[in-house]
Design an enzyme around this catalytic site. Structure first.
Site, short mmCIF file in Angstrom:
data_model
loop_
_atom_site.label_atom_id
_atom_site.label_comp_id
_atom_site.label_asym_id
_atom_site.label_seq_id
_atom_site.Cartn_x
_atom_site.Cartn_y
_atom_site.Cartn_z
N ASP A 180 -111.17 7.55 52.15
CA ASP A 180 -112.64 7.67 52.23
C ASP A 180 -113.22 8.35 51.01
O ASP A 180 -112.70 9.36 50.52
CB ASP A 180 -113.03 8.46 53.48
N ASP A 234 -111.04 -1.03 61.14
CA ASP A 234 -110.40 0.18 60.64
C ASP A 234 -108.93 0.22 61.05
O ASP A 234 -108.45 -0.69 61.74
CB ASP A 234 -111.17 1.39 61.20
C1 GLA Z 1 -112.44 5.88 58.70
C2 GLA Z 1 -113.10 4.91 57.74
C3 GLA Z 1 -114.51 5.35 57.47
C4 GLA Z 1 -115.29 5.44 58.78
C5 GLA Z 1 -114.56 6.34 59.77
C6 GLA Z 1 -115.18 6.27 61.17
O1 GLA Z 1 -112.34 7.14 58.14
O2 GLA Z 1 -112.38 4.83 56.55
O3 GLA Z 1 -115.15 4.47 56.58
O4 GLA Z 1 -115.44 4.15 59.30
O5 GLA Z 1 -113.20 5.98 59.91
O6 GLA Z 1 -114.49 7.04 62.09
#
Ligand code: GLA
Length: 452
Positions: free
Chosen positions: A269, A201
């Site tokens: 997301d 990430d």
């Molecule tokens: C980000 C990522 C998500 C998830 C969260 C976890 O938002 O894009 O897919 O992994 O972090 O904290």
């Protein structure tokens, strides 16, 4: 435009690439990040104002132009990853050994493993908040009483692969240790635990506009160098580990991702709504040309089963992800799956299209007489090459519609008679055109081959 060509969202025939990042920043909606998001939106608005001034004379920060000395040649991800990730179902709550083993059992008992879903991935919040005295990552002992390796071993014994999540910055999005400065050590730890898939990430990385915010809203954020470092660390770790990049499409990752990782998230997301998935798919249509064996656009984990989509929308969600050659990671409580959702997920013909060895993603095509695609809006007509034919997707993106096209208008096909089979209804036929009456947001996916 001529028939038989791919269409970009501006209606020009250019093999589909929309050369700009246009996913609304406001779609970054994971539960964990909602608060950070509200804060960051303020930064984003300020950035828009500032970037108008800065853009012309922007000097790339050190590392931004890191020369590519190496391609990712790890032999993995020749087709998009299929599996499960716990994040979309409750965020942090299921990052435990118990939950992981329950998922492993369900993947098997529901027939999902046999359908091809092999990766069981645990997302953020599995780790202890602090590294140990030697700087190693440690699993939270209350969540993983016997450690990660014991669970990975069991998962492997069940014929599945085991994935974990981490971060390129100093902390994960939920505030657990990130790998920045620890890449080599962490990659070795992952290898020693038997990890097969690593999601990296991008929270708490330095930002071109300054600081290390939870999420950098500057699309010129400096992610490349950190992903290169982790790529090298994983390559030297002594175990094949699929490298799943998650920096939300920053720095136009689709243009360089294949040299760094096996997949790259191309959007913020996904939310549990039709509009969110439609927006992601619309943007993915412009990046189709970057998908190939070894590296794929990642449209994010599925929301099917989470209550925000009806059955038609669930069909379109999985159908679009499949033809766009995205990894398909189920993100719901498997013990509560409806039969209709399970049927969509286990659709053999659809999975075969996603896993086709050619690895080319579908994009828009414009049948003659139909309006041109509009940037950022999901277009109904999709097509892409397969190793043994062509896939066409029809999606009723703007409500109930009869969608029709001639095979002569489809790239890779032409005049004459073609055989077709539709993956959701099981209907088949031979002819020169197709017309389908679809309910709102429903989808049909056709495999088309030469009539003999
Ligand atoms: C980000 C990522 C998500 C998830 C969260 C976890 O938002 O894009 O897919 O992994 O972090 O904290």
């Amino acid at each position: 435009m001529n028939s038989g060509e791919y269409a970009s969202a501006t209606g020009q025939a250019d093999n589909g690439y929309i050369c700009r990042w246009n996913v609304a920043e406001s779609s970054f909606l994971s539960p964990q990040n909602a608060k950070a998001h509200r804060k960051s939106m303020k930064h984003f608005v300020l950035f828009i104002a500032a970037s108008a001034i800065q853009n012309a004379g922007y000097a790339a920060p050190t590392g931004q132009d890191e020369p590519l000395t190496k391609r990712l040649e790890n032999g993995l991800g020749r087709t998009p990853a299929l599996g499960y990730n716990n994040w979309n179902n409750g965020g942090c709550t299921h990052a435990t050994a118990d939950a992981a083993l329950k998922v492993a059992n369900l993947l098997i008992s529901l027939g999902l493993k046999d359908a091809g879903y092999q990766y069981l991935n645990i997302d953020d919040c599995w780790a202890s908040k602090a590294r140990n005295s030697t700087g190693h990552l440690v699993a939270d002992p209350s969540k993983w009483p016997q450690g990660i390796k014991a669970v990975a071993d069991k998962v492997h014994d069940m014929g599945l692969k085991f994935g974990l999540y981490g971060d390129a910055g100093i902390m994960t999005c939920a505030g657990y240790p990130g790998s920045q400065g620890h890449e080599v050590q962490d990659a070795k730890t992952l290898a020693s635990w038997g990890i097969d898939y690593w999601k990296h990430d991008a929270c708490y990385l330095p930002c071109a506009t300054g600081g290390t915010p939870p999420q950098c809203w500057d699309s010129r954020s400096i992610t490349k160098e950190y992903y290169a470092t982790m790529r090298e660390a994983l390559a030297g770790a002594g175990r094949p580990i699929l490298f799943s990049m998650c920096q939300w499409g920053r720095d136009s990752v689709w243009t360089w991702g294949k040299d760094y990782g096996n997949s790259w998230r191309m959007s913020n997301d996904i939310a549990n709504t039709w509009s969110s998935l439609a927006e992601i798919a619309a943007n993915a249509a412009g990046m189709a040309q970057y998908a190939a064996p070894g590296g794929f656009n990642d449209l994010d984990m599925l929301q099917v089963g989470n209550g925000g989509l009806n059955e038609n929308e669930e069909r379109a969600h999985v159908g679009l992800w499949a033809i766009a050659k995205s990894p398909i990671l189920i993100g719901t409580d498997l013990s509560k799956l409806k039969q209709s959702t399970l049927n969509i997920l286990k659709n053999k013909a659809l999975i075969a299209i996603n896993q086709d060895s050619l690895g080319k993603a579908a994009t828009y095509f414009r049948p003659s007489g139909k309006p041109a695609p509009v940037n950022g809006r999901l277009y109904p007509y999709w097509a892409g090459p397969l190793s043994d034919g062509v896939v066409v997707g029809l999606v009723a993106s703007d409500g109930a519609a009869t969608l029709a096209f001639n095979f002569a208008d489809v790239p890779g096909l032409g005049s004459g008679s073609w055989n077709w089979s539709e993956v959701f209804t099981g209907t088949t036929g031979t002819g020169t055109s197709i017309s389908a009456a679809l309910a709102s947001h429903d989808m049909r996916v056709y495999k088309i081959t030469k009539a003999t």
